[in-house]
Design a protein around this motif. Sequence first.
Motif, mmCIF file in Angstrom:
data_model
loop_
_atom_site.group_PDB
_atom_site.id
_atom_site.type_symbol
_atom_site.label_atom_id
_atom_site.label_comp_id
_atom_site.label_asym_id
_atom_site.label_seq_id
_atom_site.Cartn_x
_atom_site.Cartn_y
_atom_site.Cartn_z
ATOM 1 N N PRO A 1 -105.489 16.787 46.317
ATOM 2 C CA PRO A 1 -105.450 17.014 47.646
ATOM 3 C C PRO A 1 -104.262 17.696 48.424
ATOM 4 N N SER A 2 -103.263 17.932 47.549
ATOM 5 C CA SER A 2 -101.957 18.473 48.064
ATOM 6 C C SER A 2 -101.970 19.974 47.519
ATOM 7 N N THR A 3 -102.947 20.582 46.724
ATOM 8 C CA THR A 3 -102.921 21.721 46.207
ATOM 9 C C THR A 3 -103.125 22.861 47.199
ATOM 10 N N ILE A 4 -102.528 23.888 46.929
ATOM 11 C CA ILE A 4 -102.869 25.196 47.698
ATOM 12 C C ILE A 4 -102.780 26.307 46.760
ATOM 13 N N LEU A 5 -103.884 27.017 46.285
ATOM 14 C CA LEU A 5 -103.795 28.012 45.517
ATOM 15 C C LEU A 5 -103.740 29.287 46.023
ATOM 16 N N TYR A 6 -102.966 30.136 45.218
ATOM 17 C CA TYR A 6 -102.742 31.467 45.477
ATOM 18 C C TYR A 6 -103.162 32.297 44.174
ATOM 19 N N GLU A 7 -104.343 32.989 44.440
ATOM 20 C CA GLU A 7 -105.144 33.986 43.528
ATOM 21 C C GLU A 7 -104.082 35.352 43.382
ATOM 22 N N THR A 8 -103.690 35.641 42.309
ATOM 23 C CA THR A 8 -102.871 36.845 42.455
ATOM 24 C C THR A 8 -103.036 37.622 40.907
ATOM 25 N N HIS A 9 -102.353 38.689 40.802
ATOM 26 C CA HIS A 9 -102.252 39.426 39.524
ATOM 27 C C HIS A 9 -100.915 39.765 39.342
ATOM 28 N N VAL A 10 -100.538 39.584 37.770
ATOM 29 C CA VAL A 10 -99.352 39.829 37.155
ATOM 30 C C VAL A 10 -98.725 41.234 37.766
ATOM 31 N N LYS A 11 -99.276 42.139 37.380
ATOM 32 C CA LYS A 11 -98.806 43.593 37.728
ATOM 33 C C LYS A 11 -99.118 43.868 39.204
ATOM 34 N N GLY A 12 -100.192 43.336 39.742
ATOM 35 C CA GLY A 12 -100.413 43.880 41.005
ATOM 36 C C GLY A 12 -99.452 43.318 42.050
ATOM 37 N N PHE A 13 -99.017 41.991 41.819
ATOM 38 C CA PHE A 13 -98.191 41.538 42.972
ATOM 39 C C PHE A 13 -96.681 41.731 42.644
ATOM 40 N N SER A 14 -96.483 42.294 41.674
ATOM 41 C CA SER A 14 -95.007 42.653 41.314
ATOM 42 C C SER A 14 -94.446 44.192 41.045
ATOM 43 N N GLN A 15 -95.580 45.015 41.095
ATOM 44 C CA GLN A 15 -95.330 46.503 40.682
ATOM 45 C C GLN A 15 -94.447 47.024 41.857
ATOM 46 N N LEU A 16 -94.795 46.729 43.075
ATOM 47 C CA LEU A 16 -94.330 47.622 44.327
ATOM 48 C C LEU A 16 -93.112 46.912 44.767
ATOM 49 N N ASN A 17 -92.851 45.225 44.526
ATOM 50 C CA ASN A 17 -91.726 44.624 45.057
ATOM 51 C C ASN A 17 -90.380 45.028 44.682
ATOM 52 N N PRO A 18 -89.806 45.602 45.879
ATOM 53 C CA PRO A 18 -88.317 45.997 45.790
ATOM 54 C C PRO A 18 -87.283 45.205 45.403
ATOM 55 N N GLY A 19 -87.675 43.814 45.611
ATOM 56 C CA GLY A 19 -86.753 42.595 45.243
ATOM 57 C C GLY A 19 -86.835 42.207 43.650
ATOM 58 N N ILE A 20 -87.420 43.172 43.007
ATOM 59 C CA ILE A 20 -87.440 43.001 41.567
ATOM 60 C C ILE A 20 -87.141 44.228 40.884
ATOM 61 N N PRO A 21 -86.204 44.125 39.885
ATOM 62 C CA PRO A 21 -85.644 45.289 39.295
ATOM 63 C C PRO A 21 -86.662 46.195 38.539
ATOM 64 N N SER A 22 -86.540 47.359 38.657
ATOM 65 C CA SER A 22 -87.605 48.249 38.285
ATOM 66 C C SER A 22 -88.048 48.075 37.011
ATOM 67 N N GLU A 23 -87.272 47.419 35.741
ATOM 68 C CA GLU A 23 -87.609 47.532 34.374
ATOM 69 C C GLU A 23 -88.500 46.055 34.253
ATOM 70 N N LEU A 24 -88.523 45.316 35.274
ATOM 71 C CA LEU A 24 -89.331 44.080 35.116
ATOM 72 C C LEU A 24 -90.677 44.225 36.142
ATOM 73 N N ARG A 25 -90.706 45.208 36.850
ATOM 74 C CA ARG A 25 -91.934 45.323 37.590
ATOM 75 C C ARG A 25 -93.277 45.312 36.741
ATOM 76 N N GLY A 26 -94.159 44.675 37.058
ATOM 77 C CA GLY A 26 -95.351 44.741 36.366
ATOM 78 C C GLY A 26 -95.584 44.017 35.391
ATOM 79 N N THR A 27 -94.667 42.973 34.986
ATOM 80 C CA THR A 27 -94.448 42.235 33.903
ATOM 81 C C THR A 27 -94.348 40.699 34.286
ATOM 82 N N PHE A 28 -94.714 39.811 33.000
ATOM 83 C CA PHE A 28 -94.491 38.243 33.249
ATOM 84 C C PHE A 28 -92.957 37.900 33.887
ATOM 85 N N GLU A 29 -92.065 38.895 33.653
ATOM 86 C CA GLU A 29 -90.566 38.357 33.805
ATOM 87 C C GLU A 29 -90.581 38.734 35.267
ATOM 88 N N GLY A 30 -91.518 39.877 35.693
ATOM 89 C CA GLY A 30 -91.175 40.287 37.222
ATOM 90 C C GLY A 30 -91.959 39.254 37.944
#
Length: 693
Positions: free
Chosen positions: A165-194
């Motif tokens: 009952p308390s669950t709020i789901l957020y559907e996303t994609h590992v690369k799609g979410f992290s690839q352009l995020n400026p807060g993530i180091p460039s070498e980690l974008r698009g990865t599990f680590e990102g």
Amino acid sequence: MDSNIKTITAEPGSWLELGANFDGKGTNFAIFSAHAERVELCLFDPSGKTEIARVELPEYTHEIWHGYLPGIKPGQLYGYRVHGPFDPENGHRFNPNKLLVDPYARELVGQFDWNDAHFAYDIYHDDKDLTFDERDSAPFTPKCRVIDPSSFDWSADKRPSISWPSTILYETHVKGFSQLNPGIPSELRGTFEGMGHKATVDYIKNLGITSVELMPVHEFPDDQHLLDKGLHNFWGYNTIGFFAPASRYYGPQGIQGFRDMVRAFHDAGIEVILDVVYNHTAEGNELGPTLSFKGIDNFSYYRTLPDNHRYYINDTGTGNTVNTSHPRVLQMIMDSLRYWVEHMHVDGFRFDLGTILGREPEGFDQRGGFFDVITQCPILSRVKLIGEPWDIGPGGYQVGGFPPGWAEWNDKYRDTTREYWKGDNNTAPDFAARLLGSGDIYDLRGRRPWSSVNFIAAHDGFTLNDLVSYNEKHNDANGEDNNDGHNDNRSYNYGAEGPTEDEGINAVRERQKRNFLATLFLSHGTPMLLAGDEFGRSQMGNNNGYCQDSEISWVQWEGLPETNEALRNFTTHLIKLRQTQPIFRRENWRDGMEVNWFNAGGGYQQPEHWLEGTTLGLHLGRRDLEGQKGIWSDVLMLFNPFDGQVPFKIPPLNKGKWILEMTTADPSIRGQEIDQDEDFDLEGRSLAVFRRG
């Protein structure tokens, strides 16, 4: 066989545990094949390019081929060659010239370098798949790697264990979410680590999300027809390794990056749900490549046509259908699920085309083998299980048909909510049912309101922004002449197709986004938000980004208008409202909740009113919540999907006054007190929420 390849004799080993299992001194190899005549294990050097040894598995027990090799340690690369009849018309497609991926491989090294040698038949022959091809596919095939899951250190990990009952789901994609995020180091974008980086986790945590649902992360290849067009399989619904993380998302830490990502989310109190694809594989139909299952035991792993086993039953629309009626195939799926829970610490699964898993030869059966096994499993029955309750086979639409313990993607919620806010006639009765958790579908067999996973948008279809910006899909970039993707989007552009500088059109679009989001988070059931919808992410009208590993599908984080930040703040407020007020996250159909529907005249909604208009008032009351500090025991929600203002007579309260908590017409307005029987001017295309004060 190359004379430089050594022949090694294996010890008998054990048939009890499938896959490559290291015991501290050596590795036991075991693989299922009911119809093989001989199985060879091929060992490769660290580069994966040179086969250094070939081992015939010496024992065959209960349809399991097995052997033990002392001294073989984690890191060893391997594959299989399986001998048996090449007899497609009887369902057998053995060809030892094809190096095969172990179905239980926990890691793959390299990618498929597509080549004609991947096909077990001569693709240029008139009879095609009835011929036999002798080319070696090993140079073009990724290699399996022996790993030791017992070496994973999870001692400090604590599972969030969020209640449904308390669950709020957020559907996303590992690369799609992290690839352009400026807060993530460039070498980690698009990865599990990102994806597990602090910038990602903090953002999702601050939004109020409890459970991240990742699109497929099992190993999958890119389709040749996409590569030929300069495209890629972005979504990943094309699995070839059900135990192996997709190496394309590896960062500097390799497979450890996946575990670090899970731990980072858990440290923040967020669950990790995997979108999994057990309904088909990447081997396609009878003309598809031989990569693994097809060459190991085609007749067992796939459903074939009863009167001609050369061809596959195609209930998935992808060319083949996994045969979950076979006990060893079902075991593989269960072993895979348990592996991801026990050794990779994920918290649940969303099953793509989940109806397939409950499909027996006679059709879908909610008491079928898959459901029985998973319900009885002490490990899997305790994690979150979400079904996509449809496939393209006979009787494949099964919304509401999954057994107790399961949640389901509820496309009726999506479609009805879209129609209602678009202003379609005669939608009020269905909208009312969806808003209250779809009890007409799920209130049976002890199922709970959370069984309905409510969503406005998902990866497949328009984003929320595009839902209110386009009348038609715009998939030209996919290279299929805009013929792919859904045509029935229930969308509306409000006067201009795509982006516009018209302030009036943009204003109504922003209001409609707020209406959809408010409806989603104030409905009973489990809300699922598509990543980026909280701030109006666009795919420029593309409603089928499956092949767009590009800025079309990647989440944009920079250069966004101010309205995007305002929408994100509005979404965060809605999520907080849901999290703090139990009246919006109903746990039980039998909790004594009062439900009253009103019309704009202030009277109770009568049967004849439901088809006369779609402006509605809803009162929810929970007497058991009265007197709890900061908790609302009564709420009133007003809905007006039309573009004109409606004077709504507020229904009376026994005591207290109604206080305006929120209106989508202007989120900055709140705190207004409304006396009994006073009219409230409900703006066009708006929703208003009142609490008793």
